[in-house]
Write a protein that holds these residues in place. Sequence first.
Motif, mmCIF file in Angstrom:
data_model
loop_
_atom_site.group_PDB
_atom_site.id
_atom_site.type_symbol
_atom_site.label_atom_id
_atom_site.label_comp_id
_atom_site.label_asym_id
_atom_site.label_seq_id
_atom_site.Cartn_x
_atom_site.Cartn_y
_atom_site.Cartn_z
ATOM 1 N N ALA A 60 -5.458 -9.571 -7.840
ATOM 2 C CA ALA A 60 -6.802 -9.112 -8.540
ATOM 3 C C ALA A 60 -8.033 -9.386 -7.915
ATOM 4 O O ALA A 60 -7.798 -10.369 -6.759
ATOM 5 N N THR A 61 -9.119 -9.087 -8.094
ATOM 6 C CA THR A 61 -10.370 -9.349 -7.665
ATOM 7 C C THR A 61 -11.472 -9.528 -8.598
ATOM 8 O O THR A 61 -11.368 -8.927 -9.749
ATOM 9 N N ILE A 62 -12.286 -10.555 -8.300
ATOM 10 C CA ILE A 62 -13.609 -10.681 -9.091
ATOM 11 C C ILE A 62 -14.614 -10.693 -8.289
ATOM 12 O O ILE A 62 -14.526 -11.588 -7.183
ATOM 13 N N THR A 63 -15.606 -10.251 -8.540
ATOM 14 C CA THR A 63 -16.964 -10.416 -7.754
ATOM 15 C C THR A 63 -18.049 -10.872 -8.843
ATOM 16 O O THR A 63 -18.182 -10.650 -10.173
ATOM 17 N N LEU A 64 -18.819 -12.063 -8.304
ATOM 18 C CA LEU A 64 -19.622 -12.678 -8.832
ATOM 19 C C LEU A 64 -21.193 -12.533 -8.627
ATOM 20 O O LEU A 64 -21.238 -12.822 -7.211
ATOM 21 N N SER A 65 -22.144 -12.555 -9.229
ATOM 22 C CA SER A 65 -23.524 -12.315 -8.690
ATOM 23 C C SER A 65 -24.075 -13.639 -9.773
ATOM 24 O O SER A 65 -23.832 -13.356 -10.881
ATOM 25 N N THR A 66 -24.835 -14.460 -9.320
ATOM 26 C CA THR A 66 -25.458 -15.369 -10.168
ATOM 27 C C THR A 66 -26.805 -15.824 -9.678
ATOM 28 O O THR A 66 -27.182 -15.958 -8.583
ATOM 29 N N ALA A 68 -28.143 -18.412 -10.580
ATOM 30 C CA ALA A 68 -28.234 -19.823 -10.583
ATOM 31 C C ALA A 68 -28.568 -20.457 -9.179
ATOM 32 O O ALA A 68 -28.957 -21.494 -8.880
ATOM 33 N N ILE A 69 -28.176 -19.540 -8.130
ATOM 34 C CA ILE A 69 -28.388 -20.076 -6.804
ATOM 35 C C ILE A 69 -29.126 -18.684 -6.103
ATOM 36 O O ILE A 69 -28.532 -17.686 -5.939
ATOM 37 N N THR A 70 -30.374 -19.221 -5.568
ATOM 38 C CA THR A 70 -30.837 -18.066 -4.845
ATOM 39 C C THR A 70 -30.948 -18.396 -3.353
ATOM 40 O O THR A 70 -31.043 -19.612 -2.935
ATOM 41 N N ALA A 71 -30.933 -17.182 -2.506
ATOM 42 C CA ALA A 71 -30.724 -17.471 -1.085
ATOM 43 C C ALA A 71 -32.294 -17.991 -0.501
ATOM 44 O O ALA A 71 -33.281 -17.281 -0.890
ATOM 45 N N PRO A 72 -32.429 -19.255 -0.001
ATOM 46 C CA PRO A 72 -33.728 -19.654 0.637
ATOM 47 C C PRO A 72 -34.351 -18.970 1.912
ATOM 48 O O PRO A 72 -35.367 -18.934 1.954
ATOM 49 N N GLY A 98 -12.755 -16.117 -1.470
ATOM 50 C CA GLY A 98 -13.334 -14.829 -0.477
ATOM 51 C C GLY A 98 -14.581 -15.276 0.234
ATOM 52 O O GLY A 98 -15.225 -16.156 -0.046
ATOM 53 N N ASN A 99 -14.929 -14.300 1.293
ATOM 54 C CA ASN A 99 -15.960 -14.536 2.024
ATOM 55 C C ASN A 99 -16.782 -13.203 2.290
ATOM 56 O O ASN A 99 -17.074 -13.067 3.672
ATOM 57 N N SER A 100 -16.607 -12.275 1.576
ATOM 58 C CA SER A 100 -16.830 -10.742 1.510
ATOM 59 C C SER A 100 -18.303 -10.551 1.202
ATOM 60 O O SER A 100 -18.564 -9.360 0.696
ATOM 61 N N ASN A 101 -19.278 -11.341 1.079
ATOM 62 C CA ASN A 101 -20.508 -11.147 0.525
ATOM 63 C C ASN A 101 -21.176 -10.151 1.409
ATOM 64 O O ASN A 101 -21.230 -9.889 2.311
ATOM 65 N N PRO A 102 -22.035 -9.579 0.427
ATOM 66 C CA PRO A 102 -23.121 -8.699 1.066
ATOM 67 C C PRO A 102 -24.034 -9.437 1.680
ATOM 68 O O PRO A 102 -24.292 -10.491 1.488
ATOM 69 N N ALA A 103 -24.848 -8.588 2.492
ATOM 70 C CA ALA A 103 -26.192 -9.373 3.134
ATOM 71 C C ALA A 103 -27.064 -9.653 1.856
ATOM 72 O O ALA A 103 -27.253 -8.874 0.852
ATOM 73 N N ILE A 104 -27.627 -11.116 1.824
ATOM 74 C CA ILE A 104 -28.359 -11.432 0.844
ATOM 75 C C ILE A 104 -30.075 -11.711 1.300
ATOM 76 O O ILE A 104 -30.185 -12.733 1.806
ATOM 77 N N PRO A 105 -30.899 -10.814 0.762
ATOM 78 C CA PRO A 105 -32.288 -11.108 1.369
ATOM 79 C C PRO A 105 -32.826 -12.485 0.669
ATOM 80 O O PRO A 105 -32.253 -12.982 -0.405
ATOM 81 N N GLY A 107 -34.777 -15.396 -1.379
ATOM 82 C CA GLY A 107 -35.036 -15.086 -2.618
ATOM 83 C C GLY A 107 -34.192 -14.375 -3.642
ATOM 84 O O GLY A 107 -34.513 -14.315 -4.966
ATOM 85 N N SER A 108 -32.968 -13.641 -3.116
ATOM 86 C CA SER A 108 -32.254 -13.012 -4.098
ATOM 87 C C SER A 108 -31.214 -14.098 -4.517
ATOM 88 O O SER A 108 -30.704 -14.992 -4.026
ATOM 89 N N ALA A 109 -30.575 -13.457 -5.509
ATOM 90 C CA ALA A 109 -29.288 -14.267 -6.346
ATOM 91 C C ALA A 109 -28.151 -13.889 -5.258
ATOM 92 O O ALA A 109 -27.796 -12.993 -4.595
ATOM 93 N N VAL A 110 -27.670 -15.085 -5.457
ATOM 94 C CA VAL A 110 -26.325 -15.079 -4.403
ATOM 95 C C VAL A 110 -25.018 -14.165 -5.155
ATOM 96 O O VAL A 110 -24.706 -14.250 -6.352
ATOM 97 N N SER A 111 -24.420 -13.230 -4.322
ATOM 98 C CA SER A 111 -23.427 -12.660 -4.778
ATOM 99 C C SER A 111 -22.245 -12.829 -3.806
ATOM 100 O O SER A 111 -22.541 -12.905 -2.824
#
Length: 154
Positions: A60-66, A68-72, A98-105, A107-111
Amino acid sequence: MKHGKLSVGAVLLGALATGTLAMAPVATAVEPTTATLSFDCGSFGSGEASLTATQDGTAATITLSTSAITAPIPISANSVNSTLTLTKNGTGTATFTGNSNPAIPAGSAVSTGLLNGTVAAGDSLEAKSLTVVVFGITATCNATSAQTPGPFVF
């Protein structure tokens, strides 16, 4: 005689069809496929989280975006190590990593990207906590609300 041959042929055809159906892979599904909840990440912030779950057999896989944490600063793809801990069947725990996150600009939410775990038929999983490690800095988030519309059931 023709009637007897037809009956034997029909029985053989029926047995063949039944055998083919028995060998077909069992379809698996998770319900619901999406859910939301709130996280408190201490000094990193708090906010909503959106989860999407998929299942393929026991994988199973779960993708999470929140929010609560933004990229500085901008975070490159595949550089966030994430562990999602879920309550399993009300008493135990399950972890998805996992560690397959997309690039995060900046100020954006962490995925998290895809977090991988193992499930069994009937498992009921509800998000409990999230640990995110970026640039050697660890943020630990705890669920502050129940998952809506409810736990993932595999």
